[in-house]
Scaffold this motif. Sequence first.
Motif, PDB file in Angstrom:
ATOM      1  N   LYS A 285       0.859  -1.180   0.000  1.00 42.67           N
ATOM      2  CA  LYS A 285       0.000   0.000   0.000  1.00 42.67           C
ATOM      3  C   LYS A 285       0.895   1.230   0.000  1.00 42.67           C
ATOM      4  CE  LYS A 285      -2.331   1.015   3.800  1.00 42.67           C
ATOM      5  NZ  LYS A 285      -3.379   1.025   4.839  1.00 42.67           N
ATOM      6  N   VAL A 286       0.591   2.192  -0.864  1.00 43.62           N
ATOM      7  CA  VAL A 286       1.320   3.453  -0.916  1.00 43.62           C
ATOM      8  C   VAL A 286       0.353   4.576  -0.557  1.00 43.62           C
ATOM      9  CG1 VAL A 286       0.948   3.779  -3.410  1.00 43.62           C
ATOM     10  CG2 VAL A 286       2.856   4.930  -2.287  1.00 43.62           C
ATOM     11  N   CYS A 287       0.824   5.508   0.279  1.00 46.12           N
ATOM     12  CA  CYS A 287      -0.043   6.583   0.772  1.00 46.12           C
ATOM     13  C   CYS A 287       0.642   7.939   0.683  1.00 46.12           C
ATOM     14  CB  CYS A 287      -0.410   6.355   2.232  1.00 46.12           C
ATOM     15  SG  CYS A 287      -1.254   4.800   2.558  1.00 46.12           S
ATOM     16  N   VAL A 288      -0.134   8.951   0.330  1.00 44.25           N
ATOM     17  CA  VAL A 288       0.263  10.340   0.495  1.00 44.25           C
ATOM     18  C   VAL A 288      -0.219  10.706   1.896  1.00 44.25           C
ATOM     19  CG1 VAL A 288      -0.123  12.710  -0.273  1.00 44.25           C
ATOM     20  CG2 VAL A 288       0.049  10.858  -1.957  1.00 44.25           C
ATOM     21  N   TYR A 289       0.628  11.359   2.683  1.00 41.74           N
ATOM     22  CA  TYR A 289       0.248  11.663   4.056  1.00 41.74           C
ATOM     23  C   TYR A 289       0.765  13.017   4.496  1.00 41.74           C
ATOM     24  CZ  TYR A 289       4.995  10.569   5.647  1.00 41.74           C
ATOM     25  OH  TYR A 289       6.355  10.577   5.843  1.00 41.74           O
ATOM     26  N   THR A 290       0.227  13.490   5.609  1.00 40.92           N
ATOM     27  CA  THR A 290       0.732  14.691   6.277  1.00 40.92           C
ATOM     28  C   THR A 290       0.843  14.377   7.762  1.00 40.92           C
ATOM     29  OG1 THR A 290      -1.429  15.659   6.769  1.00 40.92           O
ATOM     30  CG2 THR A 290      -0.462  16.204   4.626  1.00 40.92           C
ATOM     31  N   ALA A 291       1.697  15.103   8.451  1.00 41.37           N
ATOM     32  CA  ALA A 291       1.867  14.886   9.889  1.00 41.37           C
ATOM     33  C   ALA A 291       0.565  15.173  10.640  1.00 41.37           C
ATOM     34  CB  ALA A 291       2.994  15.764  10.419  1.00 41.37           C
ATOM     35  N   ALA A 292      -0.171  16.173  10.190  1.00 40.55           N
ATOM     36  CA  ALA A 292      -1.394  16.572  10.884  1.00 40.55           C
ATOM     37  C   ALA A 292      -2.559  15.613  10.632  1.00 40.55           C
ATOM     38  CB  ALA A 292      -1.795  17.982  10.469  1.00 40.55           C
ATOM     39  N   LEU A 293      -2.674  15.122   9.404  1.00 35.56           N
ATOM     40  CA  LEU A 293      -3.841  14.318   9.021  1.00 35.56           C
ATOM     41  C   LEU A 293      -3.573  12.817   8.947  1.00 35.56           C
ATOM     42  CD1 LEU A 293      -5.163  16.598   6.127  1.00 35.56           C
ATOM     43  CD2 LEU A 293      -5.973  16.508   8.492  1.00 35.56           C
ATOM     44  N   GLY A 294      -2.313  12.414   8.941  1.00 37.29           N
ATOM     45  CA  GLY A 294      -2.007  11.003   8.700  1.00 37.29           C
ATOM     46  C   GLY A 294      -2.158  10.687   7.220  1.00 37.29           C
ATOM     47  N   ASN A 295      -2.581   9.473   6.895  1.00 33.94           N
ATOM     48  CA  ASN A 295      -2.754   9.090   5.493  1.00 33.94           C
ATOM     49  C   ASN A 295      -3.906   9.874   4.879  1.00 33.94           C
ATOM     50  OD1 ASN A 295      -0.691   7.246   5.747  1.00 33.94           O
ATOM     51  ND2 ASN A 295      -2.039   5.505   6.035  1.00 33.94           N
ATOM     52  N   VAL A 296      -3.609  10.584   3.778  1.00 32.40           N
ATOM     53  CA  VAL A 296      -4.614  11.383   3.092  1.00 32.40           C
ATOM     54  C   VAL A 296      -5.303  10.555   2.015  1.00 32.40           C
ATOM     55  CG1 VAL A 296      -5.003  13.440   1.700  1.00 32.40           C
ATOM     56  CG2 VAL A 296      -3.356  13.509   3.561  1.00 32.40           C
ATOM     57  N   LYS A 297      -4.512   9.824   1.236  1.00 29.63           N
ATOM     58  CA  LYS A 297      -5.062   8.963   0.184  1.00 29.63           C
ATOM     59  C   LYS A 297      -4.093   7.809  -0.042  1.00 29.63           C
ATOM     60  CE  LYS A 297      -7.017   8.712  -4.380  1.00 29.63           C
ATOM     61  NZ  LYS A 297      -7.213   9.348  -5.671  1.00 29.63           N
ATOM     62  N   CYS A 298      -4.636   6.614  -0.203  1.00 25.65           N
ATOM     63  CA  CYS A 298      -3.813   5.415  -0.396  1.00 25.65           C
ATOM     64  C   CYS A 298      -4.326   4.583  -1.569  1.00 25.65           C
ATOM     65  CB  CYS A 298      -3.840   4.530   0.848  1.00 25.65           C
ATOM     66  SG  CYS A 298      -3.244   5.324   2.351  1.00 25.65           S
ATOM     67  N   GLU A 299      -3.440   3.822  -2.146  1.00 23.35           N
ATOM     68  CA  GLU A 299      -3.783   2.828  -3.166  1.00 23.35           C
ATOM     69  C   GLU A 299      -3.013   1.558  -2.848  1.00 23.35           C
ATOM     70  OE1 GLU A 299      -6.084   2.965  -5.477  1.00 23.35           O
ATOM     71  OE2 GLU A 299      -6.552   5.085  -5.171  1.00 23.35           O
ATOM     72  N   THR A 300      -3.592   0.415  -3.208  1.00 23.73           N
ATOM     73  CA  THR A 300      -2.996  -0.883  -2.889  1.00 23.73           C
ATOM     74  C   THR A 300      -2.706  -1.660  -4.164  1.00 23.73           C
ATOM     75  OG1 THR A 300      -4.242  -0.884  -0.827  1.00 23.73           O
ATOM     76  CG2 THR A 300      -3.343  -2.978  -1.526  1.00 23.73           C
TER      77      THR A 300
END
Length: 153
Positions: free
Chosen positions: A129-144
């Motif tokens: 699984k790969v995710c775009v994330y931010t420190a404040a929000l955690g995982n923003v969007k992921c794809e598997t």
Amino acid sequence: MKARALGALVGVAAVLSGLLVASPAQAGSGPVYARVYYPNPTGTGGETSGDLNFLSRSEVRVRFLKVRDICPGDGRPVRAVVVATRTDGSRVNISPYYSDTNGCGADGTQFPTVDLRDGGRRIKSLSLKVCVYTAALGNVKCETSIVRHNPYT
């Protein structure tokens, strides 16, 4: 004489057919790839790839793992994790997360081979699984990635 020749031919065919059948470790192991797009449906985001090799019912070897942040310097890092589906149907991330430490570099970050275990629990299948994330929000969007099935379970 005919019976002897036929017997020899059947023996050779049996040996050759055994060579063509994949061993259990090869049956479900192999390369995987996942790509996430964020915030636009094209361009930015990230990708991960690797080779998942089952060693037993509860252990996997991850080789050639690569994580790449694809961005124009948007401040949104990318990370990847191995996802296991257990034989009881539950789905878990097997730590650690792997992050691209090269920013927006074209090569991404390549990780060394690692053996992972799910605490002795039986693993039915694996994916990345790969995710775009931010420190404040955690995982923003992921794809598997596609799923690789464990031949040992």
